[in-house]
Design a protein around this motif. Structure first.
Motif, PDB file in Angstrom:
ATOM      1  N   GLN A 110       5.924  26.417 -55.170  1.00  0.00           N
ATOM      2  CA  GLN A 110       4.942  26.732 -56.215  1.00  0.00           C
ATOM      3  C   GLN A 110       3.555  26.719 -55.571  1.00  0.00           C
ATOM      4  N   PRO A 111       3.118  27.845 -55.008  1.00  0.00           N
ATOM      5  CA  PRO A 111       1.850  27.885 -54.273  1.00  0.00           C
ATOM      6  C   PRO A 111       0.643  27.472 -55.100  1.00  0.00           C
ATOM      7  N   ASP A 112       0.678  27.713 -56.416  1.00  0.00           N
ATOM      8  CA  ASP A 112      -0.475  27.341 -57.243  1.00  0.00           C
ATOM      9  C   ASP A 112      -0.777  25.852 -57.167  1.00  0.00           C
ATOM     10  N   PHE A 113       0.245  25.056 -56.876  1.00  0.00           N
ATOM     11  CA  PHE A 113       0.078  23.608 -56.778  1.00  0.00           C
ATOM     12  C   PHE A 113       0.320  23.095 -55.357  1.00  0.00           C
ATOM     13  N   ASN A 114       0.435  24.035 -54.405  1.00  0.00           N
ATOM     14  CA  ASN A 114       0.706  23.668 -53.001  1.00  0.00           C
ATOM     15  C   ASN A 114       1.947  22.781 -52.889  1.00  0.00           C
ATOM     16  N   GLU A 115       2.938  23.063 -53.715  1.00  0.00           N
ATOM     17  CA  GLU A 115       4.139  22.229 -53.745  1.00  0.00           C
ATOM     18  C   GLU A 115       5.313  22.963 -53.106  1.00  0.00           C
ATOM     19  N   VAL A 116       6.049  22.231 -52.264  1.00  0.00           N
ATOM     20  CA  VAL A 116       7.257  22.748 -51.632  1.00  0.00           C
ATOM     21  C   VAL A 116       8.342  21.684 -51.751  1.00  0.00           C
ATOM     22  N   MET A 117       9.505  22.074 -52.268  1.00  0.00           N
ATOM     23  CA  MET A 117      10.648  21.173 -52.350  1.00  0.00           C
ATOM     24  C   MET A 117      11.798  21.782 -51.555  1.00  0.00           C
ATOM     25  N   GLN A 118      12.248  21.085 -50.530  1.00  0.00           N
ATOM     26  CA  GLN A 118      13.369  21.544 -49.719  1.00  0.00           C
ATOM     27  C   GLN A 118      14.483  20.500 -49.768  1.00  0.00           C
ATOM     28  N   ILE A 119      15.658  20.952 -50.210  1.00  0.00           N
ATOM     29  CA  ILE A 119      16.839  20.092 -50.286  1.00  0.00           C
ATOM     30  C   ILE A 119      17.900  20.710 -49.395  1.00  0.00           C
ATOM     31  N   THR A 120      18.318  19.999 -48.378  1.00  0.00           N
ATOM     32  CA  THR A 120      19.275  20.533 -47.406  1.00  0.00           C
ATOM     33  C   THR A 120      20.592  19.783 -47.486  1.00  0.00           C
ATOM     34  N   ASN A 121      21.663  20.524 -47.703  1.00  0.00           N
ATOM     35  CA  ASN A 121      23.005  19.947 -47.706  1.00  0.00           C
ATOM     36  C   ASN A 121      23.512  19.926 -46.274  1.00  0.00           C
ATOM     37  N   GLN A 122      23.628  18.731 -45.704  1.00  0.00           N
ATOM     38  CA  GLN A 122      24.084  18.558 -44.338  1.00  0.00           C
ATOM     39  C   GLN A 122      25.587  18.293 -44.327  1.00  0.00           C
ATOM     40  N   ASP A 123      26.370  19.374 -44.080  1.00  0.00           N
ATOM     41  CA  ASP A 123      27.830  19.259 -43.950  1.00  0.00           C
ATOM     42  C   ASP A 123      28.481  18.619 -45.166  1.00  0.00           C
ATOM     43  N   ASP A 124      27.829  18.738 -46.313  1.00  0.00           N
ATOM     44  CA  ASP A 124      28.298  18.118 -47.561  1.00  0.00           C
ATOM     45  C   ASP A 124      28.563  16.622 -47.379  1.00  0.00           C
ATOM     46  N   ASP A 125      27.730  16.010 -46.530  1.00  0.00           N
ATOM     47  CA  ASP A 125      27.828  14.576 -46.263  1.00  0.00           C
ATOM     48  C   ASP A 125      26.596  13.844 -46.776  1.00  0.00           C
ATOM     49  N   GLU A 126      25.438  14.499 -46.687  1.00  0.00           N
ATOM     50  CA  GLU A 126      24.215  13.930 -47.231  1.00  0.00           C
ATOM     51  C   GLU A 126      23.245  15.040 -47.618  1.00  0.00           C
ATOM     52  N   MET A 127      22.405  14.728 -48.593  1.00  0.00           N
ATOM     53  CA  MET A 127      21.366  15.648 -49.030  1.00  0.00           C
ATOM     54  C   MET A 127      20.034  15.152 -48.481  1.00  0.00           C
ATOM     55  N   GLU A 128      19.407  15.975 -47.655  1.00  0.00           N
ATOM     56  CA  GLU A 128      18.113  15.618 -47.076  1.00  0.00           C
ATOM     57  C   GLU A 128      17.002  16.313 -47.867  1.00  0.00           C
ATOM     58  N   ILE A 129      16.005  15.550 -48.269  1.00  0.00           N
ATOM     59  CA  ILE A 129      14.946  16.047 -49.136  1.00  0.00           C
ATOM     60  C   ILE A 129      13.592  15.926 -48.439  1.00  0.00           C
ATOM     61  N   GLU A 130      12.860  17.038 -48.422  1.00  0.00           N
ATOM     62  CA  GLU A 130      11.473  17.057 -47.943  1.00  0.00           C
ATOM     63  C   GLU A 130      10.621  17.632 -49.062  1.00  0.00           C
ATOM     64  N   TRP A 131       9.671  16.834 -49.545  1.00  0.00           N
ATOM     65  CA  TRP A 131       8.858  17.246 -50.700  1.00  0.00           C
ATOM     66  C   TRP A 131       7.384  17.186 -50.346  1.00  0.00           C
ATOM     67  N   GLN A 132       6.737  18.347 -50.372  1.00  0.00           N
ATOM     68  CA  GLN A 132       5.285  18.419 -50.251  1.00  0.00           C
ATOM     69  C   GLN A 132       4.729  18.356 -51.651  1.00  0.00           C
ATOM     70  N   THR A 133       4.088  17.252 -52.002  1.00  0.00           N
ATOM     71  CA  THR A 133       3.667  16.983 -53.368  1.00  0.00           C
ATOM     72  C   THR A 133       2.389  17.742 -53.716  1.00  0.00           C
ATOM     73  N   PRO A 134       2.120  17.932 -55.015  1.00  0.00           N
ATOM     74  CA  PRO A 134       0.870  18.592 -55.416  1.00  0.00           C
ATOM     75  C   PRO A 134      -0.376  17.852 -54.955  1.00  0.00           C
ATOM     76  N   GLU A 135      -0.221  16.547 -54.720  1.00  0.00           N
ATOM     77  CA  GLU A 135      -1.373  15.755 -54.259  1.00  0.00           C
ATOM     78  C   GLU A 135      -1.631  15.928 -52.767  1.00  0.00           C
ATOM     79  N   GLY A 136      -0.730  16.647 -52.063  1.00  0.00           N
ATOM     80  CA  GLY A 136      -0.919  16.893 -50.642  1.00  0.00           C
ATOM     81  C   GLY A 136      -0.128  15.983 -49.731  1.00  0.00           C
ATOM     82  N   GLY A 137       0.608  15.035 -50.284  1.00  0.00           N
ATOM     83  CA  GLY A 137       1.399  14.128 -49.463  1.00  0.00           C
ATOM     84  C   GLY A 137       2.775  14.690 -49.148  1.00  0.00           C
ATOM     85  N   MET A 138       3.513  13.964 -48.295  1.00  0.00           N
ATOM     86  CA  MET A 138       4.880  14.343 -47.939  1.00  0.00           C
ATOM     87  C   MET A 138       5.808  13.172 -48.251  1.00  0.00           C
TER      88      MET A 138
END
Length: 242
Positions: free
Chosen positions: A88-116
């Motif tokens: 969502q570029p209007d809020f500089n937000e990026v949410m990435q959820i990666t399924n690793q071999d269906d063993d774990e879900m890895e989450i990387e979230w760039q928040t609207p406040e600018g943090g990770m």
């Protein structure tokens, strides 16, 4: 190359080209005001007469063609737990959820406040992520259409946790569909904090309605609550469920 092998290659190619296209109009929960539109392309193949999605793109637009967000999903590991990239570029937000071999879900979230924020959640058979709820319904179609309850765990990516939920039959005059179901927390405490989501499906297992909290931000602190009505534009040459 023999005629038989040529036909087999042609059939495989045709199956790989199968796709589903539909769109959704999101209106405000307290009025008929249109907030935005969702445009879907789901690519996959027909396997044993049933559509099996492989990749999905969702484009979010306002004022006809003003794109303001996009989401891509891949179902390489699981239909219930796709790999997701949502922006969502209007809020500089990026949410990435990666399924690793269906063993774990890895989450990387760039928040609207600018943090990770980074999280890792172990996969269980009952875990559902993002649009996986739609496939959960179809995988349990006989239970859904006979009025049974289905329990599952739903991933809350901004919290880095999974919570217990239940899918159950519902009766709500805001949804005009062959089947109406409700998704709600199974725990009492979370039930006080999270409003249920209502879903409508037609006889073929196509999602016609979504009523509840959306993934589109109203502002930095909250998302829209909307009624999204879906219209199918083209469908694969096989069933969505059976």
């Amino acid at each position: 190359m023999t005629v038989g092998s040529g036909l087999a290659i042609f059939a495989a190619t045709a199956a790989a080209a199968s796709e589903l296209r539909f769109s959704g109009e999101a209106t405000a929960i307290d009025s008929d005001r249109v907030i935005y539109e969702e445009r879907y392309l789901v690519e996959g193949e027909c396997s044993d007469g049933v559509f099996r999605p492989q990749a999905q793109t969702v484009t979010y637009v306002r004022d006809e063609d003003n794109q303001f967000a996009e989401k891509t999903l891949r179902y390489d590991e699981s239909l219930l737990r796709p790999t997701v990239d949502f922006r969502q570029p209007d809020f500089n937000e990026v949410m990435q959820i990666t399924n690793q071999d269906d063993d774990e879900m890895e989450i990387e979230w760039q928040t609207p406040e600018g943090g990770m924020e980074s999280f890792s959640v172990d996969v269980t058979d009952s875990l559902v992520a993002d649009a996986g709820f739609d496939h959960l319904v179809r995988q349990n179609w006989s239970a859904v259409t006979s009025g049974e309850r289905v329990e599952f765990d739903f991933l809350a990516p901004t919290r880095g946790k999974a919570y217990g939920f239940v899918l159950e039959p519902a009766d709500d005059d805001r949804i005009d569909a062959a089947y109406t179901v409700r998704i709600k927390p199974s725990g009492t405490i979370l039930g006080f904090l999270v409003d249920p989501i209502l879903l409508g499906y037609n006889e073929d297992g196509f999602l016609t309605d979504y009523l509840g909290l959306s993934n589109i931000r109203k502002n930095k602190d909250s998302n829209y609550t909307a009624h999204i009505r879906y219209t199918m534009e083209s469908r694969p040459d096989c069933e969505l469920t059976r």
